[in-house]
Design a protein around this motif. Structure first.
Motif, PDB file in Angstrom:
ATOM      1  N   ASN A   1      16.412 -21.371  25.421  1.00 37.74           N
ATOM      2  CA  ASN A   1      16.901 -20.145  25.594  1.00 37.74           C
ATOM      3  C   ASN A   1      17.948 -19.936  24.080  1.00 37.74           C
ATOM      4  N   THR A   2      17.603 -18.810  23.645  1.00 36.09           N
ATOM      5  CA  THR A   2      18.100 -18.421  22.427  1.00 36.09           C
ATOM      6  C   THR A   2      18.605 -16.939  22.555  1.00 36.09           C
ATOM      7  N   GLN A   3      19.989 -16.817  22.328  1.00 37.16           N
ATOM      8  CA  GLN A   3      20.507 -15.764  22.390  1.00 37.16           C
ATOM      9  C   GLN A   3      20.808 -15.049  21.045  1.00 37.16           C
ATOM     10  N   GLN A   4      20.788 -13.835  21.007  1.00 40.34           N
ATOM     11  CA  GLN A   4      20.730 -12.955  19.581  1.00 40.34           C
ATOM     12  C   GLN A   4      21.739 -11.826  19.735  1.00 40.34           C
ATOM     13  N   ASP A   5      22.556 -11.460  18.400  1.00 43.27           N
ATOM     14  CA  ASP A   5      23.291 -10.255  18.258  1.00 43.27           C
ATOM     15  C   ASP A   5      23.020  -9.842  17.139  1.00 43.27           C
ATOM     16  N   VAL A   6      22.810  -8.565  16.827  1.00 42.26           N
ATOM     17  CA  VAL A   6      22.584  -7.959  15.496  1.00 42.26           C
ATOM     18  C   VAL A   6      23.331  -6.872  15.210  1.00 42.26           C
ATOM     19  N   LEU A   7      23.867  -7.060  13.861  1.00 45.34           N
ATOM     20  CA  LEU A   7      24.680  -6.033  13.362  1.00 45.34           C
ATOM     21  C   LEU A   7      24.067  -5.281  12.201  1.00 45.34           C
ATOM     22  N   ALA A   8      24.367  -4.024  11.964  1.00 42.65           N
ATOM     23  CA  ALA A   8      23.846  -3.094  10.863  1.00 42.65           C
ATOM     24  C   ALA A   8      25.053  -3.471   9.681  1.00 42.65           C
ATOM     25  N   ILE A   9      24.433  -3.699   8.595  1.00 39.28           N
ATOM     26  CA  ILE A   9      25.340  -3.979   7.328  1.00 39.28           C
ATOM     27  C   ILE A   9      25.514  -2.707   6.539  1.00 39.28           C
ATOM     28  N   ASP A  10      26.545  -2.381   6.068  1.00 43.71           N
ATOM     29  CA  ASP A  10      26.964  -1.270   5.522  1.00 43.71           C
ATOM     30  C   ASP A  10      26.976  -1.652   3.940  1.00 43.71           C
ATOM     31  N   LEU A  11      25.806  -1.433   3.217  1.00 48.68           N
ATOM     32  CA  LEU A  11      25.600  -1.897   1.844  1.00 48.68           C
ATOM     33  C   LEU A  11      26.334  -0.942   0.938  1.00 48.68           C
ATOM     34  N   ALA A  12      26.829   0.135   1.504  1.00 51.14           N
ATOM     35  CA  ALA A  12      27.518   0.860   0.460  1.00 51.14           C
ATOM     36  C   ALA A  12      29.028   0.583   0.462  1.00 51.14           C
ATOM     37  N   GLY A  13      29.621  -0.380   1.360  1.00 58.16           N
ATOM     38  CA  GLY A  13      30.847  -0.876   1.243  1.00 58.16           C
ATOM     39  C   GLY A  13      30.899  -2.276   0.910  1.00 58.16           C
ATOM     40  N   ASP A  14      30.987  -2.529  -0.418  1.00 61.22           N
ATOM     41  CA  ASP A  14      30.941  -3.996  -0.818  1.00 61.22           C
ATOM     42  C   ASP A  14      32.436  -4.389  -0.989  1.00 61.22           C
TER      43      ASP A  14
ATOM     44  N   SER B   1      25.583 -20.164  28.158  1.00 56.97           N
ATOM     45  CA  SER B   1      26.217 -21.196  29.224  1.00 56.97           C
ATOM     46  C   SER B   1      27.144 -22.026  28.755  1.00 56.97           C
ATOM     47  N   LYS B   2      28.036 -22.875  29.559  1.00 61.25           N
ATOM     48  CA  LYS B   2      29.016 -23.721  28.983  1.00 61.25           C
ATOM     49  C   LYS B   2      28.629 -25.005  28.317  1.00 61.25           C
ATOM     50  N   ARG B   3      27.155 -25.351  28.468  1.00 62.59           N
ATOM     51  CA  ARG B   3      26.710 -26.558  27.741  1.00 62.59           C
ATOM     52  C   ARG B   3      26.752 -26.343  26.040  1.00 62.59           C
ATOM     53  N   ALA B   4      26.516 -27.395  25.586  1.00 64.50           N
ATOM     54  CA  ALA B   4      26.663 -27.414  24.114  1.00 64.50           C
ATOM     55  C   ALA B   4      25.539 -26.449  23.429  1.00 64.50           C
ATOM     56  N   VAL B   5      25.736 -26.012  22.201  1.00 65.57           N
ATOM     57  CA  VAL B   5      24.952 -25.210  21.416  1.00 65.57           C
ATOM     58  C   VAL B   5      24.049 -26.212  20.581  1.00 65.57           C
ATOM     59  N   ASP B   6      22.843 -26.125  20.775  1.00 64.14           N
ATOM     60  CA  ASP B   6      21.920 -26.936  20.263  1.00 64.14           C
ATOM     61  C   ASP B   6      21.596 -26.460  18.718  1.00 64.14           C
ATOM     62  N   LYS B   7      21.542 -25.259  18.479  1.00 63.97           N
ATOM     63  CA  LYS B   7      21.403 -24.861  17.145  1.00 63.97           C
ATOM     64  C   LYS B   7      21.959 -23.300  16.766  1.00 63.97           C
ATOM     65  N   ALA B   8      22.437 -22.827  15.791  1.00 67.34           N
ATOM     66  CA  ALA B   8      23.015 -21.628  15.438  1.00 67.34           C
ATOM     67  C   ALA B   8      22.537 -21.418  14.018  1.00 67.34           C
ATOM     68  N   TRP B   9      21.952 -20.072  13.838  1.00 68.87           N
ATOM     69  CA  TRP B   9      21.916 -19.486  12.499  1.00 68.87           C
ATOM     70  C   TRP B   9      21.843 -18.142  12.551  1.00 68.87           C
ATOM     71  N   LEU B  10      21.998 -17.669  10.900  1.00 70.75           N
ATOM     72  CA  LEU B  10      22.131 -16.182  10.847  1.00 70.75           C
ATOM     73  C   LEU B  10      20.700 -15.824   9.850  1.00 70.75           C
ATOM     74  N   ASP B  11      20.353 -14.676  10.451  1.00 63.93           N
ATOM     75  CA  ASP B  11      19.175 -13.991   9.598  1.00 63.93           C
ATOM     76  C   ASP B  11      19.693 -12.814   8.786  1.00 63.93           C
ATOM     77  N   LEU B  12      19.469 -12.827   7.588  1.00 66.33           N
ATOM     78  CA  LEU B  12      19.945 -11.632   6.828  1.00 66.33           C
ATOM     79  C   LEU B  12      18.633 -10.984   6.506  1.00 66.33           C
ATOM     80  N   ILE B  13      18.521  -9.795   7.010  1.00 68.40           N
ATOM     81  CA  ILE B  13      17.187  -8.963   7.145  1.00 68.40           C
ATOM     82  C   ILE B  13      17.468  -7.722   6.420  1.00 68.40           C
ATOM     83  N   PHE B  14      16.325  -7.596   5.288  1.00 69.28           N
ATOM     84  CA  PHE B  14      16.243  -6.369   4.663  1.00 69.28           C
ATOM     85  C   PHE B  14      14.918  -5.404   5.015  1.00 69.28           C
TER      86      PHE B  14
END
Length: 116
Positions: free
Chosen positions: A53-66, A80-93
């Protein structure tokens, strides 16, 4: 030739031990300094894999506010309470054709969630 894709993304693997605390009651904060000319639509997606299973959360980036500060509340993910196998961020344009994108800094930190 010109870029004809609908989006471009950069995937950044996160060190599990440093960014995914075992109790998952933390905030994952990303301080981001990025410039786009002309400004396009951008998102930051957190991906957390536990087994199949892979859970995701997405946030919009305010590029005007740098710089931008984005926070992911790990308590809101269906983990779940079990250990995380892998985590990563995707920066999407989105629709980056004829856009100059410069990533100056991406700093990731984790802090305990403040419960009241």
């Amino acid at each position: 030739g010109d870029f004809e894709g609908a989006f471009v993304s950069l995937a950044v693997d996160l060190p599990r031990e440093a960014t995914m605390p075992p109790n998952l009651s933390h905030i994952l904060r990303v301080d981001l300094s990025v410039q786009c000319a002309p400004i396009c639509t951008a998102y930051l997606r957190l991906n957390v894999q536990q087994g199949p299973n892979t859970q995701q959360d997405v946030l919009a980036i305010d590029l005007a506010g740098d710089p931008s500060v984005l926070e992911f509340d790990l308590t809101q993910l269906d983990l779940s309470k079990r250990a995380v196998d892998k985590a990563w961020l995707d920066l999407i344009f989105e629709h980056p054709a004829k856009t100059c994108i410069t990533l100056h800094r991406m700093q990731v930190s984790v802090r305990p969630h403040a419960f009241f």
